[in-house]
Design an enzyme around this catalytic site. Structure first.
Site, mmCIF file in Angstrom:
data_model
loop_
_atom_site.group_PDB
_atom_site.id
_atom_site.type_symbol
_atom_site.label_atom_id
_atom_site.label_comp_id
_atom_site.label_asym_id
_atom_site.label_seq_id
_atom_site.Cartn_x
_atom_site.Cartn_y
_atom_site.Cartn_z
ATOM 1 N N ASN A 55 35.185 145.669 26.975
ATOM 2 C CA ASN A 55 36.109 144.718 26.351
ATOM 3 C C ASN A 55 35.303 143.789 25.441
ATOM 4 O OD1 ASN A 55 37.891 142.676 25.698
ATOM 5 N ND2 ASN A 55 38.678 142.409 27.780
ATOM 6 N N HIS B 167 44.238 146.772 22.250
ATOM 7 C CA HIS B 167 43.065 146.022 22.706
ATOM 8 C C HIS B 167 42.394 146.846 23.797
ATOM 9 C CE1 HIS B 167 40.413 143.054 24.197
ATOM 10 N NE2 HIS B 167 41.124 142.736 25.256
ATOM 11 N N CYS C 83 41.312 137.357 23.271
ATOM 12 C CA CYS C 83 41.395 138.809 23.018
ATOM 13 C C CYS C 83 42.524 139.166 22.044
ATOM 14 C CB CYS C 83 41.560 139.572 24.329
ATOM 15 S SG CYS C 83 40.139 139.370 25.422
HETATM 16 C C1 LIG Z 1 39.315 143.729 37.037
HETATM 17 C C2 LIG Z 1 39.986 145.022 37.417
HETATM 18 C C3 LIG Z 1 39.269 146.217 36.786
HETATM 19 C C4 LIG Z 1 39.924 145.192 38.938
HETATM 20 O O1 LIG Z 1 40.569 146.365 39.321
HETATM 21 P P1 LIG Z 1 41.591 146.345 40.530
HETATM 22 O O2 LIG Z 1 41.983 147.738 40.789
HETATM 23 O O3 LIG Z 1 42.670 145.356 40.179
HETATM 24 O O4 LIG Z 1 40.708 145.822 41.684
HETATM 25 P P2 LIG Z 1 40.918 144.504 42.555
HETATM 26 O O5 LIG Z 1 40.770 143.293 41.706
HETATM 27 O O6 LIG Z 1 42.178 144.705 43.298
HETATM 28 O O7 LIG Z 1 39.682 144.596 43.475
HETATM 29 C C5 LIG Z 1 39.559 145.619 44.445
HETATM 30 C C6 LIG Z 1 38.271 145.416 45.194
HETATM 31 O O8 LIG Z 1 37.164 145.772 44.359
HETATM 32 C C7 LIG Z 1 36.187 144.739 44.401
HETATM 33 N N1 LIG Z 1 35.459 144.697 43.143
HETATM 34 C C8 LIG Z 1 35.666 143.909 42.063
HETATM 35 N N2 LIG Z 1 34.775 144.185 41.111
HETATM 36 C C9 LIG Z 1 33.987 145.180 41.594
HETATM 37 C C10 LIG Z 1 32.898 145.893 41.056
HETATM 38 N N3 LIG Z 1 32.409 145.670 39.832
HETATM 39 N N4 LIG Z 1 32.351 146.863 41.825
HETATM 40 C C11 LIG Z 1 32.803 147.133 43.041
HETATM 41 N N5 LIG Z 1 33.847 146.487 43.610
HETATM 42 C C12 LIG Z 1 34.423 145.515 42.876
HETATM 43 C C13 LIG Z 1 36.975 143.487 44.670
HETATM 44 O O9 LIG Z 1 36.142 142.504 45.228
HETATM 45 C C14 LIG Z 1 38.031 143.976 45.620
HETATM 46 O O10 LIG Z 1 37.479 144.015 46.899
HETATM 47 P P3 LIG Z 1 38.340 143.509 48.158
HETATM 48 O O11 LIG Z 1 39.547 144.393 48.174
HETATM 49 O O12 LIG Z 1 37.387 143.716 49.283
HETATM 50 O O13 LIG Z 1 38.660 142.081 47.861
HETATM 51 C C15 LIG Z 1 41.459 145.022 37.001
HETATM 52 O O14 LIG Z 1 42.168 144.084 37.757
HETATM 53 C C16 LIG Z 1 41.644 144.703 35.566
HETATM 54 O O15 LIG Z 1 41.219 145.438 34.710
HETATM 55 N N6 LIG Z 1 42.337 143.597 35.258
HETATM 56 C C17 LIG Z 1 42.572 143.190 33.906
HETATM 57 C C18 LIG Z 1 41.317 142.658 33.379
HETATM 58 C C19 LIG Z 1 41.314 142.558 31.909
HETATM 59 O O16 LIG Z 1 41.451 143.550 31.250
HETATM 60 N N7 LIG Z 1 41.139 141.358 31.428
HETATM 61 C C20 LIG Z 1 40.969 141.077 30.071
HETATM 62 C C21 LIG Z 1 42.275 141.064 29.411
HETATM 63 S S1 LIG Z 1 41.981 140.469 27.826
#
Ligand SMILES: CC(C)(COP(=O)(O)OP(=O)(O)OC[C@H]1O[C@@H](n2cnc3c(N)ncnc32)[C@H](O)[C@@H]1OP(=O)(O)O)[C@@H](O)C(=O)NCCC(=O)NCCS
Length: 323
Positions: free
Chosen positions: A280, A250, A114
């Site tokens: 993304n 990004h 990325c």
């Molecule tokens: C992935 C992301 C959106 C998740 O958001 P978050 O607020 O951190 O959520 P969590 O990972 O804590 O997950 C919370 C819950 O939602 C659930 N969950 C994950 N994806 C889900 C989806 N698509 N729909 C519903 N629930 C979902 C998880 O399983 C978790 O459940 P649990 O608490 O029972 O285990 C976030 O962590 C993020 O954006 N991270 C960076 C990712 C990124 O940008 N990467 C690329 C960088 S180049």
């Protein structure tokens, strides 16, 4: 007299198929509301079957050439940032070169996931400043839909396909921050974090693999490292967030974008945001946002723009430029 790499044109391409969040509700335990509230993403474009990264990159390159009023024969080099090239080799960049009918100069791919477009811009700047090339076509293009595990709700809802391109050309500046062109860059990587964002396959494992991510961990690193690299790029030229007209981050997650802007002391009115429409798109996200930002009338000639990105590696960095 200082040689600067100045933006001569910008363009982008998005595949026709638009997938709204609601489409995932049929196959996965997820909802439009969850995706929107946790990531800011509302829809993404997905490449047609058989459509490749070099195809999208070529279309974005043509749009940038049109915007600059240039022909492919005016270009000395192509740098294509991608982690999803059509083939193991040749590079997607040389495939674009052939498609554009460009038979001189040179072309190569850059792989920093990325952060790829930031790395590509920095390399293009170095080629221009060193006199190796006068005009460089810098492209970011990805088909992440091919490395997504469509059964993994925690990753598949976050990514999309697309391409963006920028043409940099050599120009004389005064050596001050009032010059147009790239003014500073800051690149970083730290391979100790490879397990939090990676693809579990590749050529030497004889599999394609799928993207795997510890979202919460990546999130934690992202806000801190993006604010820090953008600040460093600005400090190198004696500027601060207050001098910035546009942050072009990004586009991974609106909460990362907002958190980083806050750390830089910038209101969201000065941030170009496209994540809601593109998801993304990895190395394509910044050139896509630059192109859309220009089309919307946000980024104008003379504006101070800071771009920043982070991705697998971890690899991250920022570029400060005057448009
Ligand atoms: C992935 C992301 C959106 C998740 O958001 P978050 O607020 O951190 O959520 P969590 O990972 O804590 O997950 C919370 C819950 O939602 C659930 N969950 C994950 N994806 C889900 C989806 N698509 N729909 C519903 N629930 C979902 C998880 O399983 C978790 O459940 P649990 O608490 O029972 O285990 C976030 O962590 C993020 O954006 N991270 C960076 C990712 C990124 O940008 N990467 C690329 C960088 S180049």
């Amino acid at each position: 007299m200082t040689i600067r790499a100045v933006v001569a044109g910008v363009g982008h391409y998005l595949p026709d198929r638009i997938v709204p969040n609601s489409e995932f509700e049929a196959t996965l335990d997820t909802s439009d509301d969850w995706i929107k509230s946790r990531s800011g993403i509302e829809r993404r474009h997905i490449a047609a079957p058989g459509q490749t990264t070099s195809d999208m990159a070529t279309r974005a390159a043509r749009a940038a050439l049109d915007d600059a009023g240039l022909e492919s024969t005016d270009i000395d080099a192509i740098i294509l940032a991608t982690s999803t090239a059509d083939f193991t080799f040749p590079s997607a960049a040389t495939m674009v070169q052939a498609e554009l009918g460009m038979t001189k100069g040179f072309a190569f791919d850059v792989q920093a996931v990325c952060a790829g477009f930031i790395y590509a811009l920095t390399n293009a700047n170095a080629l221009i400043v060193s006199g190796q090339a006068k005009r460089v076509l810098v492209i970011g293009a990805e088909t992440f839909s091919r490395i997504i595990d469509w059964n993994d709700r925690s990753t598949c809802v976050l990514f999309g396909d697309g391409a963006g391109a920028l043409i940099l050309e050599s120009a004389e500046g005064d050596g001050t921050v009032a010059d147009r062109g790239i003014l500073s860059a800051d690149l970083n990587s730290d391979g100790r974090f490879r397990d939090i964002l990676y693809v579990d396959g590749g050529v030497s494992t004889q599999t394609t693999g799928f993207l795997r991510m510890e979202g919460r961990e990546v999130f934690r690193h992202a806000v801190e490292k993006l604010a820090s690299t953008a600040t460093t790029a600005l400090e190198k030229i004696g500027l601060t967030g207050a001098d910035v007209d546009w942050v072009v981050p990004h586009q991974a997650n609106i909460r990362i974008i907002a958190g980083t802007a806050k750390k830089l002391g910038l209101p969201m009115e000065r941030v170009v945001v496209t994540v809601q429409d593109h998801g993304n798109t990895s190395a394509a996200s910044i050139p896509l946002a630059l192109s859309v930002g220009k089309q919307r009338g946000q980024i104008k000639t003379g504006d101070l723009v800071v771009t920043e990105a982070i991705g697998g590696g971890l690899a991250w960095g920022a570029v400060a430029l005057r448009w």
